[in-house]
Structures are given as C-alpha cells and as structure tokens.
Motif scaffolding. Structure first.
Motif, PDB file in Angstrom:
ATOM      1  N   ALA A  96     -43.856 -35.939  60.391  1.00 11.58           N
ATOM      2  CA  ALA A  96     -43.745 -34.750  61.219  1.00 11.58           C
ATOM      3  C   ALA A  96     -41.870 -34.711  60.805  1.00 11.58           C
ATOM      4  CB  ALA A  96     -43.060 -36.146  62.263  1.00 11.58           C
ATOM      5  N   SER A  97     -42.068 -33.723  62.135  1.00  2.10           N
ATOM      6  CA  SER A  97     -41.104 -32.155  61.490  1.00  2.10           C
ATOM      7  C   SER A  97     -40.117 -32.527  62.099  1.00  2.10           C
ATOM      8  CB  SER A  97     -41.257 -30.929  62.612  1.00  2.10           C
ATOM      9  OG  SER A  97     -41.229 -30.851  63.300  1.00  2.10           O
ATOM     10  N   THR A  98     -39.714 -33.252  63.130  1.00  2.00           N
ATOM     11  CA  THR A  98     -39.143 -34.362  63.404  1.00  2.00           C
ATOM     12  C   THR A  98     -37.712 -34.681  62.278  1.00  2.00           C
ATOM     13  OG1 THR A  98     -40.146 -35.673  65.124  1.00  2.00           O
ATOM     14  CG2 THR A  98     -39.436 -34.141  66.400  1.00  2.00           C
ATOM     15  N   LEU A  99     -38.719 -35.604  61.784  1.00  2.00           N
ATOM     16  CA  LEU A  99     -38.128 -36.367  61.290  1.00  2.00           C
ATOM     17  C   LEU A  99     -37.793 -35.847  59.872  1.00  2.00           C
ATOM     18  CD1 LEU A  99     -40.946 -38.959  60.725  1.00  2.00           C
ATOM     19  CD2 LEU A  99     -38.986 -39.533  62.397  1.00  2.00           C
ATOM     20  N   CYS A 100     -37.968 -34.957  59.704  1.00  3.68           N
ATOM     21  CA  CYS A 100     -36.728 -33.175  58.747  1.00  3.68           C
ATOM     22  C   CYS A 100     -35.391 -33.381  59.376  1.00  3.68           C
ATOM     23  CB  CYS A 100     -37.796 -32.593  57.992  1.00  3.68           C
ATOM     24  SG  CYS A 100     -38.854 -33.551  57.028  1.00  3.68           S
ATOM     25  N   LYS A 101     -34.849 -33.418  60.473  1.00  5.27           N
ATOM     26  CA  LYS A 101     -33.966 -32.427  61.358  1.00  5.27           C
ATOM     27  C   LYS A 101     -34.292 -31.764  61.405  1.00  5.27           C
ATOM     28  CE  LYS A 101     -30.529 -36.389  60.110  1.00  5.27           C
ATOM     29  NZ  LYS A 101     -29.641 -36.500  60.507  1.00  5.27           N
ATOM     30  N   THR A 102     -36.276 -30.613  62.106  1.00  2.00           N
ATOM     31  CA  THR A 102     -35.693 -29.431  62.124  1.00  2.00           C
ATOM     32  C   THR A 102     -37.329 -29.603  63.018  1.00  2.00           C
ATOM     33  OG1 THR A 102     -36.617 -27.711  61.317  1.00  2.00           O
ATOM     34  CG2 THR A 102     -37.738 -28.844  60.526  1.00  2.00           C
ATOM     35  N   GLN A 103     -37.735 -27.926  63.486  1.00  2.00           N
ATOM     36  CA  GLN A 103     -38.849 -28.653  64.872  1.00  2.00           C
ATOM     37  C   GLN A 103     -39.034 -26.369  64.675  1.00  2.00           C
ATOM     38  OE1 GLN A 103     -35.687 -28.953  68.094  1.00  2.00           O
ATOM     39  NE2 GLN A 103     -34.360 -27.063  67.862  1.00  2.00           N
ATOM     40  N   VAL A 104     -40.409 -26.466  65.824  1.00  2.00           N
ATOM     41  CA  VAL A 104     -40.430 -25.645  65.526  1.00  2.00           C
ATOM     42  C   VAL A 104     -39.542 -24.037  66.586  1.00  2.00           C
ATOM     43  CG1 VAL A 104     -41.280 -25.877  68.404  1.00  2.00           C
ATOM     44  CG2 VAL A 104     -43.188 -24.494  66.934  1.00  2.00           C
ATOM     45  N   GLY A 105     -40.341 -22.916  65.145  1.00  2.00           N
ATOM     46  CA  GLY A 105     -39.278 -22.245  65.888  1.00  2.00           C
ATOM     47  C   GLY A 105     -39.350 -21.122  66.632  1.00  2.00           C
ATOM     48  N   GLU A 106     -38.089 -20.682  67.518  1.00  2.00           N
ATOM     49  CA  GLU A 106     -38.043 -20.536  69.171  1.00  2.00           C
ATOM     50  C   GLU A 106     -38.115 -18.768  69.131  1.00  2.00           C
ATOM     51  OE1 GLU A 106     -35.354 -20.727  72.542  1.00  2.00           O
ATOM     52  OE2 GLU A 106     -37.139 -22.463  72.498  1.00  2.00           O
ATOM     53  N   PHE A 107     -38.345 -17.739  69.785  1.00  2.00           N
ATOM     54  CA  PHE A 107     -38.537 -16.321  69.764  1.00  2.00           C
ATOM     55  C   PHE A 107     -38.728 -15.875  70.520  1.00  2.00           C
ATOM     56  CE2 PHE A 107     -40.344 -18.639  66.128  1.00  2.00           C
ATOM     57  CZ  PHE A 107     -39.930 -17.655  64.725  1.00  2.00           C
ATOM     58  N   HIS A 108     -38.190 -14.349  70.775  1.00  2.00           N
ATOM     59  CA  HIS A 108     -38.497 -13.972  72.343  1.00  2.00           C
ATOM     60  C   HIS A 108     -38.595 -12.368  72.068  1.00  2.00           C
ATOM     61  CE1 HIS A 108     -35.393 -17.194  73.244  1.00  2.00           C
ATOM     62  NE2 HIS A 108     -35.872 -17.007  75.013  1.00  2.00           N
ATOM     63  N   GLY A 109     -39.443 -11.867  72.929  1.00  2.00           N
ATOM     64  CA  GLY A 109     -39.927 -10.051  72.969  1.00  2.00           C
ATOM     65  C   GLY A 109     -40.468  -9.547  74.431  1.00  2.00           C
ATOM     66  N   THR A 110     -40.857  -8.796  73.977  1.00  2.00           N
ATOM     67  CA  THR A 110     -41.056  -7.944  75.467  1.00  2.00           C
ATOM     68  C   THR A 110     -42.618  -7.678  75.815  1.00  2.00           C
ATOM     69  OG1 THR A 110     -40.071  -5.445  74.849  1.00  2.00           O
ATOM     70  CG2 THR A 110     -38.849  -6.682  75.572  1.00  2.00           C
ATOM     71  N   VAL A 111     -43.034  -7.660  76.895  1.00  6.93           N
ATOM     72  CA  VAL A 111     -44.488  -7.180  76.225  1.00  6.93           C
ATOM     73  C   VAL A 111     -44.619  -5.992  76.410  1.00  6.93           C
ATOM     74  CG1 VAL A 111     -46.194  -6.477  78.145  1.00  6.93           C
ATOM     75  CG2 VAL A 111     -45.070  -9.070  78.199  1.00  6.93           C
ATOM     76  N   ALA A 112     -45.656  -5.407  74.948  1.00  4.31           N
ATOM     77  CA  ALA A 112     -45.302  -4.028  75.495  1.00  4.31           C
ATOM     78  C   ALA A 112     -46.593  -3.034  75.269  1.00  4.31           C
ATOM     79  CB  ALA A 112     -45.670  -3.798  72.921  1.00  4.31           C
ATOM     80  N   MET A 113     -48.008  -3.710  75.092  1.00  2.45           N
ATOM     81  CA  MET A 113     -48.777  -3.140  75.826  1.00  2.45           C
ATOM     82  C   MET A 113     -50.254  -4.540  76.542  1.00  2.45           C
ATOM     83  SD  MET A 113     -52.505  -3.125  74.388  1.00  2.45           S
ATOM     84  CE  MET A 113     -52.746  -3.528  73.203  1.00  2.45           C
ATOM     85  N   VAL A 114     -50.526  -4.433  77.558  1.00  4.46           N
ATOM     86  CA  VAL A 114     -52.115  -4.955  77.792  1.00  4.46           C
ATOM     87  C   VAL A 114     -52.935  -4.608  77.717  1.00  4.46           C
ATOM     88  CG1 VAL A 114     -52.815  -6.918  79.863  1.00  4.46           C
ATOM     89  CG2 VAL A 114     -49.652  -6.849  79.517  1.00  4.46           C
ATOM     90  N   GLU A 115     -53.775  -4.668  77.596  1.00  4.59           N
ATOM     91  CA  GLU A 115     -55.472  -3.692  77.968  1.00  4.59           C
ATOM     92  C   GLU A 115     -56.570  -5.212  77.772  1.00  4.59           C
ATOM     93  OE1 GLU A 115     -58.128  -0.460  75.007  1.00  4.59           O
ATOM     94  OE2 GLU A 115     -55.903  -1.711  74.454  1.00  4.59           O
TER      95      GLU A 115
END
Length: 349
Positions: A96-115
């Motif tokens: 598991a990633s937690t045993l390797c002292k890493t974790q899922v990445g976290e990112f941020h963004g803005t809504v550009a388009m909804v169709e």
C-alpha cells in the motif's frame, strides 16, 4: 536525461517520480520521499521486488538468484534497488502507498466548461491551477469533490495526460450529487478539489491487436487512450497494430463524442470504431449489445488485448460471452462503474 516512472501501489494509488540517467528506481524514489520497501539495497534480500509492466531498463548482474530468479526476471519482476531505467516505466509495487510514506496527490482547479451532451451524459472541463502537473496513465480516474456537499465522485479522464485542461464524461443521474451540481449550480470559475490519479485500468504497451469495449460514459477512458496514441504518433512512436473500439449505448441520442472518434480515425490509420444501440426502436444500423458485434476478426483467435469499461451488467455480459465462446484473450483489463462509487478495475492476464 530523465525518465518518468509510474509507481502503482496495491491500494490503487499511482505516484510519478523522475529518475535520472544511471540512477536506480529505489534511489530516485527515496530522493523524492517515496520510501519503497527495502532492507539491503544490494540485490541480496528481494524486499524491493516489484513488477515492471512497461519500459526498458538494465538490471545488471550484481544481485543474488535468491533475491530474483531467472524465471522471475523473465516474467518482468525487478529489484528496484538494481533497476536502472532507460525509458519511461510503469512498475507495480506490491504494498500500500501508506506503507511507503506517500499518498494520493491533491490538486485544485476551476470549472472551465459544463456541457450537456445528451440526456444521459455531461462533459466537464477543469482548468488546473498554474504549476499543477497532474500526470496519469491514460484510462485512470480521480476523485472530484462536489462543492458544498462534503462528498466526492470518481471519474475517468477523457483528456490527454499532462494537459492543463482535464476533461471528463459524467453520467447524468437524476437526483445525483454531482449531476445536481453540474445541472443547476456549476459556474465557470468554481473552485474544485481533485485527488488522484487512481486505478489499474490503463493502456499498456500496444504489442498486439487491441479491442476496446465502451458502454455509455465508459467511453471516457478510451478517449484518453486514443489521445495518447495520437500523441505517440506525433512523437514518432506510433504502432500500426489494429485497434478497434465498439461503443454501445441504450438510445440513439446517447451516442456522444462521435466527432472526436471520427477525428481519431483520421489521425490513426490503424483505428476503427463501431457504434451499437440497444433500443429496438432505433434506426441505427447496428442494434443490440456489444457482444453481438464482436466478430472473429476483432478477436483474432484470442491474440488480442481487451479493454472494457462500462456498467456492471455490461461487464458481466462480456465476461459470460467470452466464457461461453471459449475465448481467452491474451490480456483482459476491465473496469466496471456504478453510480456514487469509484470505478473497480480488474485484470485477467
């Protein structure tokens, strides 16, 4: 010279690291604060063993057979403490990633388009924040937090890995948390939190004919895969191996992104696609289910890599069809999705 190494952990988390020329994967990982399993770092214990799914590398011969046998090496097993990449690589790490002292990445963004593409599907485009590098393997997914709900939903990328603009095909579910947000509240500029990439459903190296089976918005990961193949052709890394996509939906107007598929067929001479509609009242030339349109040519006597993404009934139907026909693909990767749940990926080698 530097290579990109994708480390896929057994809990579904993928972490990308850079590996310098002449550097071992273990050293590169530790340099970037990913503590891969290790006891000796000298090719003696075998603790750092993993499986290289894609890429070229040199293992040298300075390790013990007890740590890595000839049979294991022939199957793609590697010792990360000895493995020196000579190309980008994808490595399965059996912890598991937690045993390797890493974790899922976290990112941020803005809504550009909804169709709204149809009554059944919505396309969402998100512009990632400046400097955000969201690397992923084509076919993978991430979690998108629904603003104001405290909940997230999981969607496969339909865009090219590494793009500043990430796109997704989202099934429109009446009363759904994400569907409700996109249908009535979402506005360009809304801030979104993303976590990923995740999943073991992704495009492997193309070495034999490929059959892609998509159901509804399960088309999304295949759009990403095809984007990657177009990019590879532009980079002079194209393959002439036949690739056939069968795309099934319930109703005529549920067929979306057909223009994009036409563009892929134009850009990739070895790519063909077929559309299928379930509705008996449809005037579409091909009716029924995807299993009704898998002829002997696309199955290539089992010498084919099959990728399948769709709702559970479709996945189960294809599995039963292969079993009933005695078809055993060379490799079979599938992902089933249900409303309000993360995709579930499986692999049959």
């Amino acid at each position: 010279m530097s290579y990109t190494i994708a480390l896929n952990f057994e809990d579904g988390v993928t972490r990308f690291i850079g590996c310098k020329a002449g550097e071992t994967v273990l050293d590169a990982a530790y340099r970037q604060k990913v503590n891969l399993p290790m006891d000796c770092s000298d090719g003696v214990c075998g603790t750092c063993k993993g499986h290289c799914e894609q890429g070229a590398f040199d293992m040298g011969d300075d390790y013990l057979d007890d740590a890595l046998s000839e049979e294991e090496a022939a199957e793609g097993q590697v010792l990360t403490c000895q493995m020196v990449p000579s190309s980008d690589c994808v490595i399965q790490v059996p912890v598991a990633s937690t045993l390797c002292k890493t974790q899922v990445g976290e990112f941020h963004g803005t809504v550009a388009m909804v169709e709204a593409l149809s009554e059944d599907s919505i396309e969402l485009a998100i512009d990632l924040d400046e400097g955000a590098e969201l690397a992923f393997l084509p076919g993978q997914y991430l979690h998108i937090e629904v603003p104001g709900s405290g909940q997230h939903r999981s969607y496969s990328f339909s865009s090219l890995p590494g793009s500043r603009r990430a796109t997704f095909l989202i099934r429109n579910i009446p009363g759904g948390v994400m569907s409700g947000y996109l249908g009535g509240q979402a506005r360009p500029g809304d801030r979104l939190k993303l976590t990923g990439p995740l999943g073991s459903f992704y495009l492997r190296e193309v070495t034999r004919p490929v059959l892609m089976l998509a159901g509804g918005t399960g088309l999304a990961p295949f759009l990403s895969m095809l984007e990657q193949l177009v990019q590879m052709r532009a980079d002079g890394k194209a393959t002439d191996t036949p690739i056939h996509l069968i795309y099934g939906v319930n109703k005529d107007d549920h067929l979306v992104k057909v223009g994009a598929l036409d563009a892929f067929a134009e850009a990739l001479p070895n790519f063909l696609y077929t559309t299928v509609v379930v509705d008996e009242a449809s005037e579409h030339p091909r009716k029924g289910y995807v299993t009704h349109h898998m002829d002997a040519e696309v199955l290539n006597d089992g010498d084919v890599d099959v990728y399948l993404c769709g709702p559970p009934p479709m996945v189960d139907a294809v599995l039963k069809h292969f079993d009933a026909q005695g078809i055993v693909p060379q490799s079979f990767h599938y992902e089933k999705f249900t409303p309000n749940q993360a995709p579930s990926a499986e692999e049959v080698a």
